[in-house]
Every structure is written in C-alpha cells, then in structure tokens.
Design a protein around this motif. Structure first.
Motif, PDB file in Angstrom:
ATOM      1  N   HIS A  42       1.931  13.586 -20.876  1.00 49.30           N
ATOM      2  CA  HIS A  42       1.628  13.020 -21.751  1.00 49.30           C
ATOM      3  C   HIS A  42       0.073  13.695 -22.234  1.00 49.30           C
ATOM      4  CE1 HIS A  42       5.172  10.318 -21.319  1.00 49.30           C
ATOM      5  NE2 HIS A  42       5.052   9.933 -22.565  1.00 49.30           N
ATOM      6  N   THR A  43      -0.326  14.419 -21.279  1.00 48.13           N
ATOM      7  CA  THR A  43      -2.099  14.916 -21.585  1.00 48.13           C
ATOM      8  C   THR A  43      -2.840  13.642 -21.926  1.00 48.13           C
ATOM      9  OG1 THR A  43      -0.860  16.723 -22.555  1.00 48.13           O
ATOM     10  CG2 THR A  43      -3.120  16.664 -22.520  1.00 48.13           C
ATOM     11  N   ASP A  44      -2.660  12.459 -20.859  1.00 43.91           N
ATOM     12  CA  ASP A  44      -3.385  11.415 -21.113  1.00 43.91           C
ATOM     13  C   ASP A  44      -4.621  11.486 -19.780  1.00 43.91           C
ATOM     14  OD1 ASP A  44      -4.376   8.618 -20.892  1.00 43.91           O
ATOM     15  OD2 ASP A  44      -2.525   7.776 -22.046  1.00 43.91           O
ATOM     16  N   TRP A  45      -5.638  11.722 -20.236  1.00 48.82           N
ATOM     17  CA  TRP A  45      -6.785  11.803 -19.107  1.00 48.82           C
ATOM     18  C   TRP A  45      -7.191  10.372 -18.491  1.00 48.82           C
ATOM     19  CZ3 TRP A  45      -7.929  16.404 -16.901  1.00 48.82           C
ATOM     20  CH2 TRP A  45      -7.332  17.556 -17.706  1.00 48.82           C
ATOM     21  N   PHE A  46      -6.958   9.449 -19.193  1.00 51.10           N
ATOM     22  CA  PHE A  46      -7.379   8.286 -18.865  1.00 51.10           C
ATOM     23  C   PHE A  46      -6.666   7.840 -17.611  1.00 51.10           C
ATOM     24  CE2 PHE A  46      -9.170   8.068 -23.295  1.00 51.10           C
ATOM     25  CZ  PHE A  46     -10.234   7.621 -22.966  1.00 51.10           C
ATOM     26  N   ILE A  47      -4.977   7.908 -17.943  1.00 48.92           N
ATOM     27  CA  ILE A  47      -4.292   7.389 -17.021  1.00 48.92           C
ATOM     28  C   ILE A  47      -4.181   8.364 -15.535  1.00 48.92           C
ATOM     29  CG2 ILE A  47      -1.623   7.183 -16.439  1.00 48.92           C
ATOM     30  CD1 ILE A  47      -1.359   6.165 -19.066  1.00 48.92           C
ATOM     31  N   PHE A  62       0.783  -1.165   0.095  1.00 48.54           N
ATOM     32  CA  PHE A  62      -0.044  -0.024   0.005  1.00 48.54           C
ATOM     33  C   PHE A  62       0.654   1.263   0.153  1.00 48.54           C
ATOM     34  CE2 PHE A  62      -2.706  -3.302   1.944  1.00 48.54           C
ATOM     35  CZ  PHE A  62      -3.750  -3.175   1.069  1.00 48.54           C
ATOM     36  N   ALA A  63       1.840   1.116   0.821  1.00 44.04           N
ATOM     37  CA  ALA A  63       2.802   2.517   0.745  1.00 44.04           C
ATOM     38  C   ALA A  63       3.652   2.380  -0.458  1.00 44.04           C
ATOM     39  CB  ALA A  63       3.738   2.287   1.821  1.00 44.04           C
ATOM     40  N   ALA A  64       3.908   1.362  -1.161  1.00 45.36           N
ATOM     41  CA  ALA A  64       4.575   1.354  -2.664  1.00 45.36           C
ATOM     42  C   ALA A  64       3.438   1.853  -3.489  1.00 45.36           C
ATOM     43  CB  ALA A  64       4.988  -0.050  -2.911  1.00 45.36           C
ATOM     44  N   MET A  65       2.198   1.930  -3.396  1.00 42.48           N
ATOM     45  CA  MET A  65       1.265   2.358  -4.190  1.00 42.48           C
ATOM     46  C   MET A  65       1.444   3.887  -4.315  1.00 42.48           C
ATOM     47  SD  MET A  65      -2.113   0.512  -3.204  1.00 42.48           S
ATOM     48  CE  MET A  65      -3.096   1.656  -3.948  1.00 42.48           C
ATOM     49  N   ILE A  66       1.764   4.491  -3.186  1.00 47.13           N
ATOM     50  CA  ILE A  66       2.127   6.034  -3.166  1.00 47.13           C
ATOM     51  C   ILE A  66       3.181   6.560  -4.276  1.00 47.13           C
ATOM     52  CG2 ILE A  66       2.570   7.833  -1.727  1.00 47.13           C
ATOM     53  CD1 ILE A  66       1.596   6.617   0.544  1.00 47.13           C
ATOM     54  N   LEU A  67       4.099   5.558  -4.040  1.00 41.33           N
ATOM     55  CA  LEU A  67       5.360   5.976  -5.072  1.00 41.33           C
ATOM     56  C   LEU A  67       4.770   5.768  -6.411  1.00 41.33           C
ATOM     57  CD1 LEU A  67       8.301   6.177  -5.411  1.00 41.33           C
ATOM     58  CD2 LEU A  67       8.704   3.923  -5.102  1.00 41.33           C
ATOM     59  N   ASN A  68       4.179   4.498  -6.763  1.00 42.39           N
ATOM     60  CA  ASN A  68       3.902   4.182  -7.938  1.00 42.39           C
ATOM     61  C   ASN A  68       3.029   5.400  -8.608  1.00 42.39           C
ATOM     62  OD1 ASN A  68       3.642   2.436 -10.223  1.00 42.39           O
ATOM     63  ND2 ASN A  68       1.629   1.830  -9.529  1.00 42.39           N
ATOM     64  N   HIS A  69       1.755   5.474  -7.945  1.00 42.99           N
ATOM     65  CA  HIS A  69       0.872   6.180  -8.284  1.00 42.99           C
ATOM     66  C   HIS A  69       1.065   7.829  -8.703  1.00 42.99           C
ATOM     67  CE1 HIS A  69      -2.422   3.271  -8.628  1.00 42.99           C
ATOM     68  NE2 HIS A  69      -2.087   2.992  -7.437  1.00 42.99           N
ATOM     69  N   THR A  70       1.937   8.300  -7.747  1.00 47.26           N
ATOM     70  CA  THR A  70       2.697   9.541  -8.054  1.00 47.26           C
ATOM     71  C   THR A  70       3.465   9.762  -9.342  1.00 47.26           C
ATOM     72  OG1 THR A  70       2.893   9.706  -5.405  1.00 47.26           O
ATOM     73  CG2 THR A  70       4.101  11.412  -7.001  1.00 47.26           C
ATOM     74  N   GLY A  71       4.135   8.869  -9.624  1.00 52.54           N
ATOM     75  CA  GLY A  71       4.965   8.761 -10.681  1.00 52.54           C
ATOM     76  C   GLY A  71       4.001   8.868 -12.005  1.00 52.54           C
ATOM     77  N   TRP A  72       2.981   7.756 -11.967  1.00 49.61           N
ATOM     78  CA  TRP A  72       2.106   7.995 -13.184  1.00 49.61           C
ATOM     79  C   TRP A  72       1.039   9.039 -13.241  1.00 49.61           C
ATOM     80  CZ3 TRP A  72       2.756   4.737 -17.022  1.00 49.61           C
ATOM     81  CH2 TRP A  72       3.322   3.801 -16.822  1.00 49.61           C
ATOM     82  N   VAL A  73       0.864   9.878 -12.255  1.00 50.76           N
ATOM     83  CA  VAL A  73       0.359  10.895 -12.415  1.00 50.76           C
ATOM     84  C   VAL A  73       1.166  12.046 -13.045  1.00 50.76           C
ATOM     85  CG1 VAL A  73      -0.725  13.331 -10.821  1.00 50.76           C
ATOM     86  CG2 VAL A  73      -1.363  10.802 -10.303  1.00 50.76           C
ATOM     87  N   VAL A  74       2.397  12.129 -12.647  1.00 43.67           N
ATOM     88  CA  VAL A  74       3.184  13.244 -13.414  1.00 43.67           C
ATOM     89  C   VAL A  74       3.647  12.644 -14.914  1.00 43.67           C
ATOM     90  CG1 VAL A  74       5.522  13.905 -13.776  1.00 43.67           C
ATOM     91  CG2 VAL A  74       4.659  13.640 -11.387  1.00 43.67           C
ATOM     92  N   TYR A  75       3.536  11.380 -15.320  1.00 42.65           N
ATOM     93  CA  TYR A  75       3.488  10.884 -16.414  1.00 42.65           C
ATOM     94  C   TYR A  75       2.289  11.225 -17.360  1.00 42.65           C
ATOM     95  CZ  TYR A  75       3.406   7.165 -20.300  1.00 42.65           C
ATOM     96  OH  TYR A  75       3.442   6.906 -21.347  1.00 42.65           O
ATOM     97  N   ALA A  76       1.004  11.124 -16.784  1.00 38.75           N
ATOM     98  CA  ALA A  76      -0.044  11.454 -17.342  1.00 38.75           C
ATOM     99  C   ALA A  76       0.005  12.971 -17.896  1.00 38.75           C
ATOM    100  CB  ALA A  76      -1.262  11.054 -16.325  1.00 38.75           C
ATOM    101  N   VAL A  77       0.375  13.744 -16.812  1.00 35.78           N
ATOM    102  CA  VAL A  77       0.288  15.082 -17.088  1.00 35.78           C
ATOM    103  C   VAL A  77       1.375  15.453 -18.365  1.00 35.78           C
ATOM    104  CG1 VAL A  77       1.093  17.582 -15.951  1.00 35.78           C
ATOM    105  CG2 VAL A  77      -0.145  15.795 -14.753  1.00 35.78           C
TER     106      VAL A  77
END
Length: 204
Positions: free
Chosen positions: A28-33, A11-26
């Motif tokens: 790449h302007t990917d609203w689904f991600i 669950f703590a690793a989720m924070i690390l993972n999802h934070t990175g993917w939020v930046v990735y989505a921004v």
C-alpha cells in the motif's frame, strides 16, 4: 535465571504480526505503517531470542513451533501472491489485508490463557504490567489511526486489541503480584503441604 510462569509467546507472535504488516505497508506504500512495523519486527525478534534460553523446554518447543508456523504461513501467502499477481492483481491487497488483520487478532489473543490462569490463581505474577500497559497504548493509537484513515482492517483488530489489553490491566489491578511466580512443581509441592496441614491431627 528462568522465566518460570512468565509467558513469552506474545513476543514470538509479534514476529508473525509485524512481518505481515511490513508486507501490507509495502503493497500500500504506507510509510507510517512501514516505519512502525519494521521497528516492531526487529524488537520482536530480539526479545524472542533473548527470552528463548531462559524458557523451559516446553516453552522453547512452543516458541520454535510458532516461528516455524509463521514461516510456513508467509511462504504459502507468498506463493498465492505470485499466482494472484498475474491472474487477479486486485485481490493481492485484499488477501494481505485479511491476513494481517487475523494475525493481529491472534497476537492480542495470545495472553488470554495467561489471563485465565491469573484469575484461577488470583495472582498476576505471570503478567508483565509494562507490556500490558504499552499494548493498550499502542492498540489505542492504532485504533485512532484506523478510524481517521477509515481503514477497517486496522480499526477492528486494533479496537479488539485495546479491549483485550485493558482486560489484562484489569486483572493486574484486581489480582496484584503478591508473590513470586511458582513453577508447576513448586505449586504441586505447595498443594501437598496445604493438604498435609489440612488433615493433620491436633497434637496434645
């Protein structure tokens, strides 16, 4: 109530993972991600801090350490991003793509120690079956998304995640939860009792 053997590190690793993917989505302007990962990030933060008071001191130190390391990693990536943004803007997206792919692999690899422990103990008492099942469903769906969008940075870690969570489900099936999880102290006491029974002389 304590968590005993239940491993909250994923669950703590989720924070690390999802934070990175939020930046990735921004980037790449990917609203689904973006919509999926911001929801996952909020859930990861909520679950981690809900489980923190229920963990023993050793696990609390691990959780705190992981959150601090996550902050350090992303502060470093942010610094590199600012440098590359002016020197080599095209490399920014590549850097974050690799970063989020690696962190996603680490997220799915987090329960590996628990899998090995379950095999040694021949019990999946330290596993959360629902978490493993939803992890398999989620990673499978992201595998399909990565395949259809031809994005290897999504496809490869998601496929690996599907295989690892499938392995966790197999362990839950092979070694069902037959008893409540024991703390290390309780296991040691049980081992002493078994040893005493093994060497006990028959009484006439």
């Amino acid at each position: 109530m304590m968590l005993q053997e239940f491993n909250p590190m994923p669950f703590a690793a989720m924070i690390l993972n999802h934070t990175g993917w939020v930046v990735y989505a921004v980037l790449h302007t990917d609203w689904f991600i973006f919509s999926a990962e911001t929801t996952g990030l909020l859930c990861g933060i909520w679950i981690t801090f809900s489980l923190y008071p229920l963990s023993n001191e050793k696990m609390q130190n691990r959780l705190s350490g992981l959150v601090v390391i996550a902050g350090l990693v992303y502060c470093t990536l942010a610094l590199v991003t600012m440098v590359l943004k002016t020197a080599a803007p095209s490399k920014v997206n590549v850097m974050w793509s690799w970063a989020v792919s690696v962190t996603q692999v680490l997220l799915y690899a987090a329960p590996l120690s628990t899998i090995l422990q379950a095999v040694r103990d021949r019990s999946s008492a330290s596993f959360h079956l629902g978490l493993a099942a939803m992890g398999f469903v989620s990673s499978s769906m992201w595998t399909v998304y990565g395949s259809t969008s031809k994005n290897l940075f999504i496809l490869v870690p998601s496929l690996l995640g599907a295989l690892l969570t499938l392995m966790a489900l197999a362990v839950c099936g092979l070694f069902p939860r037959t008893h409540e999880a024991q703390t290390p102290a309780q296991r040691q006491q049980q081992q002493f009792r078994n040893l005493e029974r093994a060497v006990e002389l028959p009484v006439r």
